[in-house]
Motif scaffolding. Structure first.
Motif, PDB file in Angstrom:
ATOM      1  N   LYS A  10       1.819  15.515  12.554  1.00 52.15           N
ATOM      2  CA  LYS A  10       0.761  14.983  13.417  1.00 52.15           C
ATOM      3  C   LYS A  10      -0.624  15.444  12.966  1.00 52.15           C
ATOM      4  O   LYS A  10      -1.564  14.652  12.901  1.00 52.15           O
ATOM      5  N   ALA A  11      -0.747  16.723  12.650  1.00 46.99           N
ATOM      6  CA  ALA A  11      -2.042  17.259  12.204  1.00 46.99           C
ATOM      7  C   ALA A  11      -2.477  16.589  10.901  1.00 46.99           C
ATOM      8  O   ALA A  11      -3.641  16.208  10.737  1.00 46.99           O
ATOM      9  N   GLY A  12      -1.532  16.410   9.981  1.00 43.07           N
ATOM     10  CA  GLY A  12      -1.838  15.743   8.715  1.00 43.07           C
ATOM     11  C   GLY A  12      -2.193  14.282   8.906  1.00 43.07           C
ATOM     12  O   GLY A  12      -3.125  13.759   8.275  1.00 43.07           O
ATOM     13  N   ARG A  13      -1.472  13.633   9.775  1.00 42.58           N
ATOM     14  CA  ARG A  13      -1.733  12.218  10.062  1.00 42.58           C
ATOM     15  C   ARG A  13      -3.146  12.025  10.616  1.00 42.58           C
ATOM     16  O   ARG A  13      -3.859  11.123  10.185  1.00 42.58           O
ATOM     17  N   ILE A  14      -3.530  12.880  11.535  1.00 45.57           N
ATOM     18  CA  ILE A  14      -4.880  12.791  12.114  1.00 45.57           C
ATOM     19  C   ILE A  14      -5.933  12.973  11.028  1.00 45.57           C
ATOM     20  O   ILE A  14      -6.904  12.204  10.954  1.00 45.57           O
ATOM     21  N   LYS A  15      -5.741  13.951  10.153  1.00 49.10           N
ATOM     22  CA  LYS A  15      -6.721  14.201   9.091  1.00 49.10           C
ATOM     23  C   LYS A  15      -6.798  13.044   8.104  1.00 49.10           C
ATOM     24  O   LYS A  15      -7.891  12.611   7.727  1.00 49.10           O
ATOM     25  N   LEU A  16      -5.658  12.539   7.673  1.00 57.67           N
ATOM     26  CA  LEU A  16      -5.668  11.442   6.701  1.00 57.67           C
ATOM     27  C   LEU A  16      -6.221  10.170   7.321  1.00 57.67           C
ATOM     28  O   LEU A  16      -7.039   9.470   6.704  1.00 57.67           O
ATOM     29  N   GLU A  17      -5.821   9.852   8.529  1.00 53.90           N
ATOM     30  CA  GLU A  17      -6.326   8.642   9.184  1.00 53.90           C
ATOM     31  C   GLU A  17      -7.829   8.749   9.477  1.00 53.90           C
ATOM     32  O   GLU A  17      -8.556   7.763   9.354  1.00 53.90           O
ATOM     33  N   THR A  18      -8.298   9.930   9.842  1.00 51.42           N
ATOM     34  CA  THR A  18      -9.729  10.139  10.066  1.00 51.42           C
ATOM     35  C   THR A  18     -10.490   9.952   8.758  1.00 51.42           C
ATOM     36  O   THR A  18     -11.562   9.325   8.735  1.00 51.42           O
ATOM     37  N   ALA A  19      -9.947  10.471   7.675  1.00 45.58           N
ATOM     38  CA  ALA A  19     -10.571  10.300   6.362  1.00 45.58           C
ATOM     39  C   ALA A  19     -10.612   8.814   5.975  1.00 45.58           C
ATOM     40  O   ALA A  19     -11.618   8.342   5.444  1.00 45.58           O
ATOM     41  N   LEU A  20      -9.549   8.093   6.270  1.00 39.48           N
ATOM     42  CA  LEU A  20      -9.522   6.657   5.978  1.00 39.48           C
ATOM     43  C   LEU A  20     -10.540   5.890   6.823  1.00 39.48           C
ATOM     44  O   LEU A  20     -11.167   4.946   6.333  1.00 39.48           O
ATOM     45  N   LEU A  21     -10.696   6.274   8.070  1.00 40.71           N
ATOM     46  CA  LEU A  21     -11.702   5.631   8.920  1.00 40.71           C
ATOM     47  C   LEU A  21     -13.109   5.865   8.384  1.00 40.71           C
ATOM     48  O   LEU A  21     -13.954   4.970   8.434  1.00 40.71           O
ATOM     49  N   ALA A  22     -13.348   7.055   7.870  1.00 46.54           N
ATOM     50  CA  ALA A  22     -14.667   7.393   7.346  1.00 46.54           C
ATOM     51  C   ALA A  22     -14.934   6.740   5.988  1.00 46.54           C
ATOM     52  O   ALA A  22     -16.079   6.458   5.652  1.00 46.54           O
ATOM     53  N   ASP A  23     -13.879   6.504   5.216  1.00 43.09           N
ATOM     54  CA  ASP A  23     -14.031   5.945   3.870  1.00 43.09           C
ATOM     55  C   ASP A  23     -12.849   5.019   3.576  1.00 43.09           C
ATOM     56  O   ASP A  23     -11.963   5.360   2.804  1.00 43.09           O
ATOM     57  N   ASN A  24     -12.863   3.851   4.191  1.00 46.50           N
ATOM     58  CA  ASN A  24     -11.740   2.917   4.065  1.00 46.50           C
ATOM     59  C   ASN A  24     -11.624   2.309   2.669  1.00 46.50           C
ATOM     60  O   ASN A  24     -10.608   1.720   2.333  1.00 46.50           O
ATOM     61  N   ASP A  25     -12.641   2.461   1.840  1.00 47.52           N
ATOM     62  CA  ASP A  25     -12.597   1.929   0.483  1.00 47.52           C
ATOM     63  C   ASP A  25     -12.051   2.935  -0.526  1.00 47.52           C
ATOM     64  O   ASP A  25     -12.066   2.679  -1.722  1.00 47.52           O
ATOM     65  N   ASN A  26     -11.580   4.077  -0.055  1.00 52.42           N
ATOM     66  CA  ASN A  26     -11.065   5.118  -0.935  1.00 52.42           C
ATOM     67  C   ASN A  26      -9.617   4.796  -1.308  1.00 52.42           C
ATOM     68  O   ASN A  26      -8.706   4.928  -0.492  1.00 52.42           O
ATOM     69  N   THR A  27      -9.425   4.383  -2.541  1.00 47.81           N
ATOM     70  CA  THR A  27      -8.104   3.971  -3.011  1.00 47.81           C
ATOM     71  C   THR A  27      -7.108   5.123  -2.993  1.00 47.81           C
ATOM     72  O   THR A  27      -5.929   4.923  -2.692  1.00 47.81           O
ATOM     73  N   GLU A  28      -7.569   6.320  -3.286  1.00 42.84           N
ATOM     74  CA  GLU A  28      -6.666   7.474  -3.261  1.00 42.84           C
ATOM     75  C   GLU A  28      -6.077   7.683  -1.874  1.00 42.84           C
ATOM     76  O   GLU A  28      -4.897   7.986  -1.740  1.00 42.84           O
ATOM     77  N   TYR A  29      -6.897   7.541  -0.840  1.00 43.95           N
ATOM     78  CA  TYR A  29      -6.395   7.691   0.522  1.00 43.95           C
ATOM     79  C   TYR A  29      -5.309   6.662   0.805  1.00 43.95           C
ATOM     80  O   TYR A  29      -4.297   6.971   1.421  1.00 43.95           O
ATOM     81  N   HIS A  30      -5.519   5.429   0.348  1.00 39.12           N
ATOM     82  CA  HIS A  30      -4.511   4.381   0.571  1.00 39.12           C
ATOM     83  C   HIS A  30      -3.228   4.711  -0.188  1.00 39.12           C
ATOM     84  O   HIS A  30      -2.128   4.489   0.324  1.00 39.12           O
ATOM     85  N   PHE A  31      -3.374   5.240  -1.398  1.00 42.45           N
ATOM     86  CA  PHE A  31      -2.189   5.632  -2.164  1.00 42.45           C
ATOM     87  C   PHE A  31      -1.442   6.774  -1.473  1.00 42.45           C
ATOM     88  O   PHE A  31      -0.220   6.736  -1.346  1.00 42.45           O
TER      89      PHE A  31
END
Length: 164
Positions: free
Chosen positions: A87-108
């Motif tokens: 849950k803690a990891g999910r919140i961090k990764l999803e928050t990072a994706l919201l802040a930078d949705n064009d980050n391909t690494e996050y999507h990977f």
């Protein structure tokens, strides 16, 4: 005399332990090592990499930290801890994706986590979207990340090397 000796021993031990922790936290964040730990890391390597990421000045550290926490969830034995880390990891990764949705690494990273997440955590909704995003932007990624994706393709049922 024995009390003084014991205190000296404890002091030396604490000094060494503190130095070891400082040394690992001062290591430089490197993407190749991060992806190696994500792929095959044991709990000790994951914890060490979390320290390195958190101490780094990388603008992407929230996403990396989130992915590592979700990977850590797979390695701990206690079910309550598994859920807590995921849950803690999910919140961090999803928050990072919201802040930078064009980050391909996050999507990977999300794709890799989603593909292997247990069904009970309901973290499978963006697999196709993330796959398409990674395929579209693969050539613009740094070589170390491209290498990590190619390695991931060897084990993936979703992402295949011939599609890259």
């Amino acid at each position: 005399m024995k009390i003084v000796y014991k205190w000296k021993t404890v002091f030396v031990f604490l000094l060494i332990a503190g130095f070891a922790k400082t040394t690992s936290a001062q290591q430089k964040f490197e993407k190749a090592e991060f992806y190696k730990v994500m792929d095959e890391g044991n709990l000790t390597a994951i914890n060490s990499q979390i320290e390195i990421v958190q101490a780094s000045s990388s603008p992407n550290k929230e996403g990396y930290d989130g992915a590592l926490l979700m990977r850590k969830a797979d390695k701990v034995a206690v079910p309550g801890q598994k859920l807590k880390f995921f849950k803690a990891g999910r919140i961090k990764l999803e928050t990072a994706l919201l802040a930078d949705n064009d980050n391909t690494e996050y999507h990977f990273l999300r794709l890799a986590i989603e593909e292997h997440a247990p069904k009970i955590v309901k973290y499978h909704f963006d697999i196709e979207k993330d796959k398409a995003f990674v395929l579209k932007n693969f050539k613009s990624l740094p070589e170390s990340v491209q290498h990590a994706i190619r390695d991931y393709c060897k084990k993936s049922k979703v992402l295949h090397a011939e599609e890259l």
